[in-house]
Design an enzyme around this catalytic site. Structure first.
Site, PDB file in Angstrom:
ATOM      1  N   GLY A 149      42.494  37.647  38.131  1.00 36.76           N
ATOM      2  CA  GLY A 149      43.465  36.766  37.503  1.00 36.76           C
ATOM      3  C   GLY A 149      42.919  35.355  37.522  1.00 36.76           C
ATOM      4  O   GLY A 149      41.802  35.098  37.982  1.00 36.76           O
ATOM      5  N   SER A 150      43.718  34.430  37.041  1.00 39.11           N
ATOM      6  CA  SER A 150      43.232  33.053  36.929  1.00 39.11           C
ATOM      7  C   SER A 150      42.864  32.459  38.282  1.00 39.11           C
ATOM      8  O   SER A 150      41.893  31.695  38.386  1.00 39.11           O
ATOM      9  CB  SER A 150      44.297  32.186  36.246  1.00 39.11           C
ATOM     10  OG  SER A 150      45.543  32.286  36.935  1.00 39.11           O
ATOM     11  N   GLU A 170      41.407  33.770  40.689  1.00 37.55           N
ATOM     12  CA  GLU A 170      40.183  34.326  41.251  1.00 37.55           C
ATOM     13  C   GLU A 170      38.919  33.866  40.523  1.00 37.55           C
ATOM     14  O   GLU A 170      37.801  34.080  41.002  1.00 37.55           O
ATOM     15  CB  GLU A 170      40.233  35.865  41.220  1.00 37.55           C
ATOM     16  CG  GLU A 170      41.208  36.482  42.194  1.00 37.55           C
ATOM     17  CD  GLU A 170      42.657  36.157  41.867  1.00 37.55           C
ATOM     18  OE1 GLU A 170      43.074  36.392  40.718  1.00 37.55           O
ATOM     19  OE2 GLU A 170      43.355  35.633  42.750  1.00 37.55           O
ATOM     20  N   GLU A 179      45.271  47.434  40.453  1.00 39.90           N
ATOM     21  CA  GLU A 179      44.770  47.098  41.786  1.00 39.90           C
ATOM     22  C   GLU A 179      44.787  48.279  42.748  1.00 39.90           C
ATOM     23  O   GLU A 179      43.976  48.351  43.672  1.00 39.90           O
ATOM     24  CB  GLU A 179      45.559  45.923  42.367  1.00 39.90           C
ATOM     25  CG  GLU A 179      45.309  44.589  41.673  1.00 39.90           C
ATOM     26  CD  GLU A 179      46.170  44.381  40.431  1.00 39.90           C
ATOM     27  OE1 GLU A 179      46.829  45.357  39.993  1.00 39.90           O
ATOM     28  OE2 GLU A 179      46.197  43.256  39.902  1.00 39.90           O
ATOM     29  N   HIS A 213      44.511  39.647  42.839  1.00 39.08           N
ATOM     30  CA  HIS A 213      45.120  38.487  42.194  1.00 39.08           C
ATOM     31  C   HIS A 213      46.415  38.095  42.901  1.00 39.08           C
ATOM     32  O   HIS A 213      47.444  38.757  42.759  1.00 39.08           O
ATOM     33  CB  HIS A 213      45.413  38.798  40.723  1.00 39.08           C
ATOM     34  CG  HIS A 213      46.043  37.655  39.969  1.00 39.08           C
ATOM     35  ND1 HIS A 213      45.635  36.352  40.123  1.00 39.08           N
ATOM     36  CD2 HIS A 213      47.050  37.629  39.066  1.00 39.08           C
ATOM     37  CE1 HIS A 213      46.361  35.572  39.347  1.00 39.08           C
ATOM     38  NE2 HIS A 213      47.234  36.322  38.701  1.00 39.08           N
ATOM     39  N   HIS A 250      53.438  65.631  60.436  1.00 38.54           N
ATOM     40  CA  HIS A 250      54.113  65.336  59.175  1.00 38.54           C
ATOM     41  C   HIS A 250      55.479  66.021  59.156  1.00 38.54           C
ATOM     42  O   HIS A 250      56.513  65.390  59.214  1.00 38.54           O
ATOM     43  CB  HIS A 250      53.242  65.797  57.992  1.00 38.54           C
ATOM     44  CG  HIS A 250      53.767  65.384  56.656  1.00 38.54           C
ATOM     45  ND1 HIS A 250      53.212  65.831  55.468  1.00 38.54           N
ATOM     46  CD2 HIS A 250      54.784  64.562  56.306  1.00 38.54           C
ATOM     47  CE1 HIS A 250      53.877  65.300  54.453  1.00 38.54           C
ATOM     48  NE2 HIS A 250      54.836  64.545  54.938  1.00 38.54           N
ATOM     49  N   GLY A 303      48.444  59.802  53.058  1.00 44.08           N
ATOM     50  CA  GLY A 303      49.263  60.519  52.089  1.00 44.08           C
ATOM     51  C   GLY A 303      49.708  59.681  50.918  1.00 44.08           C
ATOM     52  O   GLY A 303      50.489  60.152  50.079  1.00 44.08           O
TER      53      GLY A 303
END
Length: 540
Positions: A25-26, A28, A47, A70, A281, A401
């Site tokens: 993004g801007s 970065e 992402e 970002h 689990h 998971g």
């Protein structure tokens, strides 16, 4: 003038970081503008997929991987996938762009509000430097923290105007810094553990992902053969630490208290190495251990040792400790364990390929050292029944998971292996949607992953839990109407849909012979979408 950006990249390159996984993004762009020549930037379209690729890459290379996110929005998108990296102990360095330093308090657009708190408590360490001059040191701290035991992801937020500031002379010391863990089991601890194992009437080993991460698989084999004992993989396995066709191998422990205790019944000493005690689990309570059993826990993670509900723990690097134990434990004199039985003959069907038959076909088609990235949770039993995993690093599974690991992690793993090993991704149709954009990256970079989508039109794991919990038919259990051939071709990956064993075998052979990515949509359940179309591969 040497800038903050210059020194920071020197720090990263000193640690061997020459690849960046990101979706910029801007905020970065100034960081990326300082990126030195020869650095590879791997672009992902979401992402979560970006972080999954870096997770797979770092697990294969064994070194740190850099993820560029970002601000707050991109960091938030990555946090579901971040949970996998946390429980895999993957050394990821997450950097996120922040607004101009003087405007952060105003919460202008794209401000990462209270940035250091955003990824807690998932990451080992998170920070936003209080001064531009502290940015290189903080980045150095981030890399060292990610690599020190227990390894894991870290997060650093940096205002984007910091990168162009002049670096202080003291920053020149940072690229040359090294940290070395102090840890190793001392002679007394090794003698105690070796004595307990050698004196056991009926010992058993339970091995976890850290054994494979440390490439200590052969040491685990030596120890098991000296003891003449069976070996289980710890519940919720994210890696395979032991060859599955070895006579000692017994499978993966189920993920409930009751089932684990049943499998360990009759053993008086249980050594758990490289895993928590235990990653349960399903909630099926019972006694934590069989009566009369003693649990010994070898882990590099002090948090794992602290939170375990039972056992005596030694905190040390797992790989060296296993090697030392294998050299200390004398041969037990027990008769050799019999060879593993032949693979079960999988059932066949008309109009679809049952999962166990599919996994057998993959085993026959894939190279012996292929890396299996698996994210089909409802078919785990069928997978392990057909698994022939011998080489270290041959199996990756989402450690917490969190869905969306499989497709992008396979891309990252193949990028790390290059032409040395082939990667096959075995992913359920429900799971695939969480990381589907990784197909675009595979196509753009011609990453030769063989993607296999198990299509049954439902969330199989949820249906299993619906039966376990007695919830009946609840909303949201089915995912009909998906056409992964069209989706893959839209991203630029040649694809085929198959419904029988012969077509599947032919498609797998063609996919493994290809020099770029290929996707197979394999119908594994009867009557899925009523679609009997067989699409042909297209060149690309």
């Amino acid at each position: 003038m040497t800038t903050i950006g210059d020194v920071s990249w020197q720090v990263l390159r000193a640690h061997g970081i020459d690849t960046v996984f990101g979706n910029p993004g801007s905020n970065e762009l100034p960081f990326l503008a300082a990126m030195p020549e020869g650095t590879r930037y791997v672009l992902g379209l979401h992402e979560g997929a970006v972080l999954g690729m870096a997770d797979g890459y770092a697990q294969v290379t064994g070194g740190p991987a850099l993820v560029n996110l970002h601000a707050a929005s991109g960091s938030g998108n990555a946090m579901g996938a971040l949970t996998n990296a946390v429980y895999s102990h993957t050394p990821l360095v997450l950097t996120a762009g922040q607004q101009v330093r003087s405007t952060v308090g105003q919460e202008v657009m794209l401000t990462n509000v209270d940035a250091a708190s955003l990824t807690r408590p998932l990451v080992k360490w998170a920070a936003e430097p209080l001064d531009p001059q502290d940015v290189p040191r903080a980045l150095s701290q981030a890399v060292h923290t990610a690599l020190l035991p227990p390894r894991g992801p870290v997060y650093l937020s940096v205002p984007y105007d910091d990168w162009a500031a002049e670096a202080a002379p003291a920053a020149s010391h940072l690229p040359g810094r090294r940290t070395t863990p102090a840890a190793a089991l001392d002679t007394g601890a090794l003698d105690e553990l070796a004595g307990l194992l050698a004196g056991a009437r009926n010992p058993v080993l339970v091995l976890g992902p850290q054994v494979d991460a440390d490439r200590a698989n052969s040491d685990a084999v030596r120890l098991a053969e000296s003891l003449g004992c069976p070996v289980w993989i710890a519940p919720s396995a994210s890696r395979c630490p032991f060859p599955t066709r070895h006579p000692a191998f017994r499978g993966v422990l189920p993920a409930s208290v009751r089932a684990v205790t049943e499998r360990l019944d009759g053993h008086d000493v249980v050594l758990v190495a490289g895993a928590p005690v235990f990653r349960y689990h399903q909630f099926l309570p019972g006694d934590l251990l069989p009566e009369g059993a003693r649990l010994l826990h070898l882990t590099a993670d002090p948090d794992e040792a602290a939170r375990a509900p039972v056992g005596e723990a030694w905190v040390a690097p797992v790989g060296p400790a296993l090697a030392a134990l294998a050299g200390r434990v004398p041969a037990s004199g027990r008769p050799p364990l019999p060879p593993r039985p032949p693979f079960p003959r999988p059932a066949s069907a008309t109009g679809h390929v049952p999962p166990e038959e599919l996994f057998a076909l993959v085993r026959e088609a894939a190279p012996d050292d292929a890396v299996h990235v698996v994210e089909s949770t409802s078919t785990a039993e069928a997978y392990w029944a057909q698994a022939d995993l011998a080489a270290p690093g041959g199996y990756l599974f989402p450690a917490s998971g969190a869905l969306g690991f499989g497709l992008p992690a396979a891309v990252g793993a193949q990028l790390a292996h290059g032409s040395a090993r082939r990667v096959v991704a075995l992913v359920g149709d429900g799971s695939a949607n969480y990381g589907i954009t990784a197909l675009w990256t595979a196509a753009q970079y011609r990453v030769p992953v063989v993607f296999v989508i198990l299509k049954n039109g439902t969330y199989g794991a949820l249906r299993g839990f619906a039966g376990l919990l007695g919830t009946g038919e609840t909303p949201g259990l089915d995912v009909p109407g998906l056409d992964f051939v069209k989706i893959a071709e839209g991203y630029g990956v040649p694809a085929v849909s198959v419904r029988d064993a012969a077509a599947t075998a032919a498609a797998l052979k063609e996919a493994f012979d290809a020099d770029g990515p290929r996707l197979l949509e394999v119908v594994t359940g009867p009557g899925v979408d009523g679609d009997h179309r067989l699409a042909a591969f297209r060149n690309g």
